[in-house]
Design a protein around this motif. Structure first.
Motif, PDB file in Angstrom:
ATOM      1  N   PRO A  54       1.143  -1.073   0.244  1.00  0.00           N
ATOM      2  CA  PRO A  54       0.227   0.419  -0.036  1.00  0.00           C
ATOM      3  C   PRO A  54       1.085   1.067  -0.134  1.00  0.00           C
ATOM      4  CG  PRO A  54      -0.845  -1.787   1.493  1.00  0.00           C
ATOM      5  CD  PRO A  54       0.472  -1.815   1.396  1.00  0.00           C
ATOM      6  N   TYR A  55       2.409   1.154   0.472  1.00  0.00           N
ATOM      7  CA  TYR A  55       3.531   2.436   0.221  1.00  0.00           C
ATOM      8  C   TYR A  55       4.403   2.177  -0.608  1.00  0.00           C
ATOM      9  CZ  TYR A  55       1.012   1.413   4.741  1.00  0.00           C
ATOM     10  OH  TYR A  55       0.394   0.985   6.010  1.00  0.00           O
ATOM     11  N   LEU A  56       4.026   1.588  -1.777  1.00  0.00           N
ATOM     12  CA  LEU A  56       4.784   1.563  -2.673  1.00  0.00           C
ATOM     13  C   LEU A  56       4.462   3.028  -3.817  1.00  0.00           C
ATOM     14  CD1 LEU A  56       5.886  -2.450  -2.746  1.00  0.00           C
ATOM     15  CD2 LEU A  56       6.701  -0.554  -1.396  1.00  0.00           C
ATOM     16  N   GLY A  57       5.442   3.211  -3.841  1.00  0.00           N
ATOM     17  CA  GLY A  57       5.016   4.498  -5.033  1.00  0.00           C
ATOM     18  C   GLY A  57       3.579   5.331  -4.541  1.00  0.00           C
ATOM     19  N   THR A  58       3.244   5.471  -4.268  1.00  0.00           N
ATOM     20  CA  THR A  58       1.975   5.633  -4.129  1.00  0.00           C
ATOM     21  C   THR A  58       1.346   7.397  -2.903  1.00  0.00           C
ATOM     22  OG1 THR A  58       1.146   4.333  -1.461  1.00  0.00           O
ATOM     23  CG2 THR A  58       0.514   3.306  -3.677  1.00  0.00           C
ATOM     24  N   GLY A  59       2.719   7.352  -2.298  1.00  0.00           N
ATOM     25  CA  GLY A  59       1.968   8.442  -2.112  1.00  0.00           C
ATOM     26  C   GLY A  59       1.783   8.514   0.077  1.00  0.00           C
ATOM     27  N   VAL A  60       1.602   7.312  -0.348  1.00  0.00           N
ATOM     28  CA  VAL A  60       1.281   7.113   1.296  1.00  0.00           C
ATOM     29  C   VAL A  60       2.116   6.780   2.342  1.00  0.00           C
ATOM     30  CG1 VAL A  60      -0.506   6.081   2.749  1.00  0.00           C
ATOM     31  CG2 VAL A  60      -1.177   6.281   0.093  1.00  0.00           C
ATOM     32  N   PRO A  61       2.505   8.090   3.088  1.00  0.00           N
ATOM     33  CA  PRO A  61       3.595   7.522   4.032  1.00  0.00           C
ATOM     34  C   PRO A  61       2.923   6.074   5.014  1.00  0.00           C
ATOM     35  CG  PRO A  61       2.503   9.787   4.925  1.00  0.00           C
ATOM     36  CD  PRO A  61       1.206   9.277   3.964  1.00  0.00           C
ATOM     37  N   ILE A  62       4.486   6.055   5.132  1.00  0.00           N
ATOM     38  CA  ILE A  62       4.893   4.857   5.684  1.00  0.00           C
ATOM     39  C   ILE A  62       4.629   4.782   7.056  1.00  0.00           C
ATOM     40  CG2 ILE A  62       5.652   2.718   6.700  1.00  0.00           C
ATOM     41  CD1 ILE A  62       8.079   3.299   4.519  1.00  0.00           C
ATOM     42  N   PRO A  63       3.385   3.650   7.889  1.00  0.00           N
ATOM     43  CA  PRO A  63       3.040   4.431   9.317  1.00  0.00           C
ATOM     44  C   PRO A  63       4.328   4.789  10.443  1.00  0.00           C
ATOM     45  CG  PRO A  63       0.972   2.417   8.288  1.00  0.00           C
ATOM     46  CD  PRO A  63       2.437   2.891   7.207  1.00  0.00           C
ATOM     47  N   LEU A  64       4.031   5.365  11.519  1.00  0.00           N
ATOM     48  CA  LEU A  64       5.759   5.486  12.499  1.00  0.00           C
ATOM     49  C   LEU A  64       4.288   4.813  13.800  1.00  0.00           C
ATOM     50  CD1 LEU A  64       5.847   9.463  12.279  1.00  0.00           C
ATOM     51  CD2 LEU A  64       7.011   7.418  11.137  1.00  0.00           C
ATOM     52  N   ASN A  65       3.744   4.421  14.125  1.00  0.00           N
ATOM     53  CA  ASN A  65       3.022   3.595  15.144  1.00  0.00           C
ATOM     54  C   ASN A  65       2.894   1.903  14.997  1.00  0.00           C
ATOM     55  OD1 ASN A  65       1.031   3.446  13.408  1.00  0.00           O
ATOM     56  ND2 ASN A  65      -0.570   4.345  14.944  1.00  0.00           N
ATOM     57  N   ASN A  66       3.706   1.698  14.631  1.00  0.00           N
ATOM     58  CA  ASN A  66       3.422   0.078  14.409  1.00  0.00           C
ATOM     59  C   ASN A  66       5.116  -0.503  14.164  1.00  0.00           C
ATOM     60  OD1 ASN A  66       3.689  -3.072  13.010  1.00  0.00           O
ATOM     61  ND2 ASN A  66       2.163  -2.077  11.369  1.00  0.00           N
ATOM     62  N   PRO A  67       5.188  -1.278  15.883  1.00  0.00           N
ATOM     63  CA  PRO A  67       6.458  -2.032  16.130  1.00  0.00           C
ATOM     64  C   PRO A  67       7.177  -2.441  14.824  1.00  0.00           C
ATOM     65  CG  PRO A  67       4.513  -2.654  17.423  1.00  0.00           C
ATOM     66  CD  PRO A  67       3.799  -1.661  16.337  1.00  0.00           C
ATOM     67  N   ASN A  68       6.558  -3.411  13.957  1.00  0.00           N
ATOM     68  CA  ASN A  68       6.824  -4.159  13.098  1.00  0.00           C
ATOM     69  C   ASN A  68       6.994  -3.907  11.641  1.00  0.00           C
ATOM     70  OD1 ASN A  68       6.920  -6.173  14.438  1.00  0.00           O
ATOM     71  ND2 ASN A  68       4.747  -7.571  13.228  1.00  0.00           N
ATOM     72  N   ILE A  69       6.930  -2.423  11.980  1.00  0.00           N
ATOM     73  CA  ILE A  69       8.305  -0.896  10.797  1.00  0.00           C
ATOM     74  C   ILE A  69       8.984  -0.681  11.109  1.00  0.00           C
ATOM     75  CG2 ILE A  69       7.691   0.445   8.986  1.00  0.00           C
ATOM     76  CD1 ILE A  69       4.773  -0.603   8.949  1.00  0.00           C
ATOM     77  N   VAL A  70      10.431  -0.593  10.348  1.00  0.00           N
ATOM     78  CA  VAL A  70      11.568   0.100  11.202  1.00  0.00           C
ATOM     79  C   VAL A  70      11.889   1.206  10.878  1.00  0.00           C
ATOM     80  CG1 VAL A  70      13.222   0.332  12.754  1.00  0.00           C
ATOM     81  CG2 VAL A  70      12.006  -1.667  13.162  1.00  0.00           C
ATOM     82  N   HIS A  71      11.601   2.842  11.242  1.00  0.00           N
ATOM     83  CA  HIS A  71      12.258   3.520  10.709  1.00  0.00           C
ATOM     84  C   HIS A  71      13.873   3.783  10.792  1.00  0.00           C
ATOM     85  CE1 HIS A  71       8.119   5.261   9.328  1.00  0.00           C
ATOM     86  NE2 HIS A  71       7.481   3.945  10.539  1.00  0.00           N
ATOM     87  N   THR A  72      14.888   3.786  10.065  1.00  0.00           N
ATOM     88  CA  THR A  72      16.300   3.600  10.332  1.00  0.00           C
ATOM     89  C   THR A  72      17.253   3.906   8.830  1.00  0.00           C
ATOM     90  OG1 THR A  72      17.779   2.651  11.995  1.00  0.00           O
ATOM     91  CG2 THR A  72      16.403   1.346  10.013  1.00  0.00           C
ATOM     92  N   ALA A  73      18.303   4.709  10.164  1.00  0.00           N
ATOM     93  CA  ALA A  73      19.753   5.013   9.007  1.00  0.00           C
ATOM     94  C   ALA A  73      20.241   4.250   9.516  1.00  0.00           C
ATOM     95  CB  ALA A  73      20.058   6.146   9.139  1.00  0.00           C
ATOM     96  N   ASN A  74      20.033   3.240  10.636  1.00  0.00           N
ATOM     97  CA  ASN A  74      21.249   2.356  11.168  1.00  0.00           C
ATOM     98  C   ASN A  74      21.030   0.756  10.494  1.00  0.00           C
ATOM     99  OD1 ASN A  74      22.522  -0.093  12.539  1.00  0.00           O
ATOM    100  ND2 ASN A  74      22.168   1.083  14.355  1.00  0.00           N
ATOM    101  N   PRO A  75      22.317   0.441  10.117  1.00  0.00           N
ATOM    102  CA  PRO A  75      21.922  -0.609   8.662  1.00  0.00           C
ATOM    103  C   PRO A  75      21.838  -2.361   9.550  1.00  0.00           C
ATOM    104  CG  PRO A  75      24.751  -0.320   9.013  1.00  0.00           C
ATOM    105  CD  PRO A  75      23.615   0.942   9.902  1.00  0.00           C
ATOM    106  N   VAL A  76      21.613  -1.834  10.710  1.00  0.00           N
ATOM    107  CA  VAL A  76      21.386  -3.546  11.550  1.00  0.00           C
ATOM    108  C   VAL A  76      20.233  -3.093  12.874  1.00  0.00           C
ATOM    109  CG1 VAL A  76      21.970  -4.936  13.617  1.00  0.00           C
ATOM    110  CG2 VAL A  76      23.946  -3.928  12.333  1.00  0.00           C
TER     111      VAL A  76
END
Length: 507
Positions: A341-363
């Motif tokens: 639902p978020y691939l190339g659609t312009g819809v922001p990826i949710p921030l409050n789902n523990p199974n989706i991690v937003h990061t710049a850390n390679p681990v």
């Protein structure tokens, strides 16, 4: 009389930039300002000195280099003889430094403001020059063995002279501006250069020879034959084909693996995919999940996801100065969450789902993952958490098999073994290099070498006077020797005599 301190300070600054011939005149003027407030005389002196003798131009910043993204084991031997293995991202590099990838490893040497050099599997390079002179930035890199891909995009007004040389010092390839090209050199000395983007004669090969066009590859064999052909695959594909021009089968391991398994090129394509680099240039920046690999069985409930990218500037979302810029991106790791639902659609990826991690850390670590089959997805997004369009992503499927069973060994009677000598120094053989070099020990110390290379002929550790030698060591095999005499000893590899190193034995 008004103070002249400001004028004196200004004059000192100018003196520092004036040629040595003009400094005595300005120094005398400085003495004069201490007693006389002769502003007009000071100004006149400055003008005359500058016109007559010239002000030295400010020195241009010297180019720098550092180790960027690393996958696997990388060994660095600095020009002063010190060694770092394994070497990690951020290590500063300079002239005289040797960088080697061990086995199926890869690394990127970052050249800020200029570009980057990507090292494939079993590859060794040496940085010879990093300097700026007469408005030109000169970089000289020796390719000892293996395959490198150079992506150059110099900024500023300085001219670029980027040279790749072979161990004899002969110029193999030269680039004068923005380009994307690969260079491969095999054990037999055959050299291949392939360009995916090198328009307007930017890249020449051999040496200062004729320009190489985009989508073309040339091979110069050790006996002097020169062949040229087009290619439609990646740069690594073209370099691997060139290495086989004489039917040679010693192409460094990792570069001839099936698609989807090329460690050196970080090729994330699945077998049978038609996704290729085009003759007009590479497909663009890429990202992939390094581990776990597809089909892997993970033991325990903790899953560690490692990822890597190439061609991206990774910036944490909170630090992005332009949240919508595709030049400042970060990574989203989805665990068992469908990213569609978020691939190339312009819809922001949710921030409050523990199974989706937003990061710049390679681990990225996920705790308490239940047994069963799971899917990890990687999605590149801008600072506002919106997927790039077209999307850049990777997916792996793996299994969590539960905690490892505790094995209680059955006690058995065993003979008391002969006590082996204690090991004082651990040494390695990696990418045709002995490390550390030199080895500094004392009389009675024991050194153990471990061969990390997977090469057909293996390696030996042989004294130059043949006073001692190992058997041929295959990958993982070891040789141990205790030194009982003071002195400096040279040793080498019999199958590869160009490999040499020293041992300094003190009392």
């Amino acid at each position: 009389m008004p103070p002249v301190r400001h004028d004196a300070i200004l004059l000192r600054q100018v003196i520092a930039r004036v040629t040595p011939l003009g400094r005595p005149m300005l120094t005398r003027a400085l003495a004069l300002t201490r007693t006389l407030a002769l502003t007009r005389a000071l100004a006149l002196t400055l003008v005359v000195a500058v016109l007559a003798f010239g002000v030295l131009p400010l020195a241009a910043a010297e180019p720098t280099a550092q180790l960027g993204l690393v996958s696997g084991t990388v060994a660095v031997t600095h020009g002063n003889g010190s060694a770092v293995q394994p070497a990690g991202s951020g290590l500063t590099l300079g002239p005289g430094d040797r960088i080697a990838t061990v086995g199926r490893s890869s690394a990127i040497v970052e050249l800020p403001g200029i570009g980057q050099i990507e090292l494939g599997a079993d590859t060794t390079i040496i940085i010879h020059e990093l300097r700026t002179a007469s408005g030109a930035t000169a970089i000289v890199v020796e390719i000892v063995q293996g395959m490198i891909v150079n992506r150059l995009a110099p900024t500023g007004d300085a001219r670029l002279d980027f040279s790749i040389v072979d161990p004899s010092g002969q110029a193999v390839a030269r680039a004068a501006g923005s380009a994307a090209f690969g260079v491969g050199r095999d054990e037999n000395g055959n050299v291949t250069v392939a360009c995916s983007h090198c328009g307007n004669g930017v890249v020449t090969f051999p040496g200062n020879g004729s320009p190489l066009s985009s989508g073309r590859a040339r091979t110069l064999t050790a006996r002097g034959d020169l062949t040229e052909s087009g290619f439609r695959g990646s740069l690594y594909d073209a370099l691997a084909e060139g290495a086989d021009v004489d039917g040679d089968t010693s192409t460094p391991s990792g570069n001839l693996l099936p698609p989807g398994q090329r460690t050196g090129s970080r090729d994330s394509r699945q077998t049978g995919s038609n996704e290729r680099d085009t003759p007009n240039g590479p497909t663009g920046p890429t990202a992939r999940i390094v581990s776990p690999s597809s089909g892997e069985n993970v033991t325990g409930s903790t899953v560690i996801v490692r990822w890597q990218t190439i061609g991206f500037t990774i910036v944490p979302a909170a630090q992005a100065t332009n949240p919508t810029s595709p030049q400042q991106v970060h990574v989203h790791i989805f665990l068992d969450v469908d990213p569609t639902p978020y691939l190339g659609t312009g819809v922001p990826i949710p921030l409050n789902n523990p199974n989706i991690v937003h990061t710049a850390n390679p681990v990225v670590t996920f705790q308490n993952v239940p047994n069963g089959t799971h899917r990890a997805s990687l999605v590149m997004a801008t600072g506002n958490h919106v997927s790039l369009n077209p999307a850049v992503m990777d997916v792996v499927t793996f299994t969590v098999g539960g905690s490892a069973a505790t094995v209680v060994p059955t006690p058995t009677a065993a003979p008391t073994p002969t006590q082996p000598p204690s090991i004082d120094v651990e040494a390695t053989i990696a990418s045709y290099i002995y490390l550390p070099d030199p080895i500094q020990i004392h009389v009675g110390d024991t050194v153990r070498w471990t061969n990390l290379d997977n090469v057909p002929d293996g390696h030996t550790v042989t004294a130059s006077d043949h006073a001692w030698t190992s058997a041929v060591l295959n990958q993982g095999e070891q040789f141990t020797y205790t030194f009982t005499q003071v002195g400096t000893f040279t040793y080498f590899c019999e199958p590869h005599p160009f490999m040499t190193a020293f041992i300094d034995v003190q009392p």
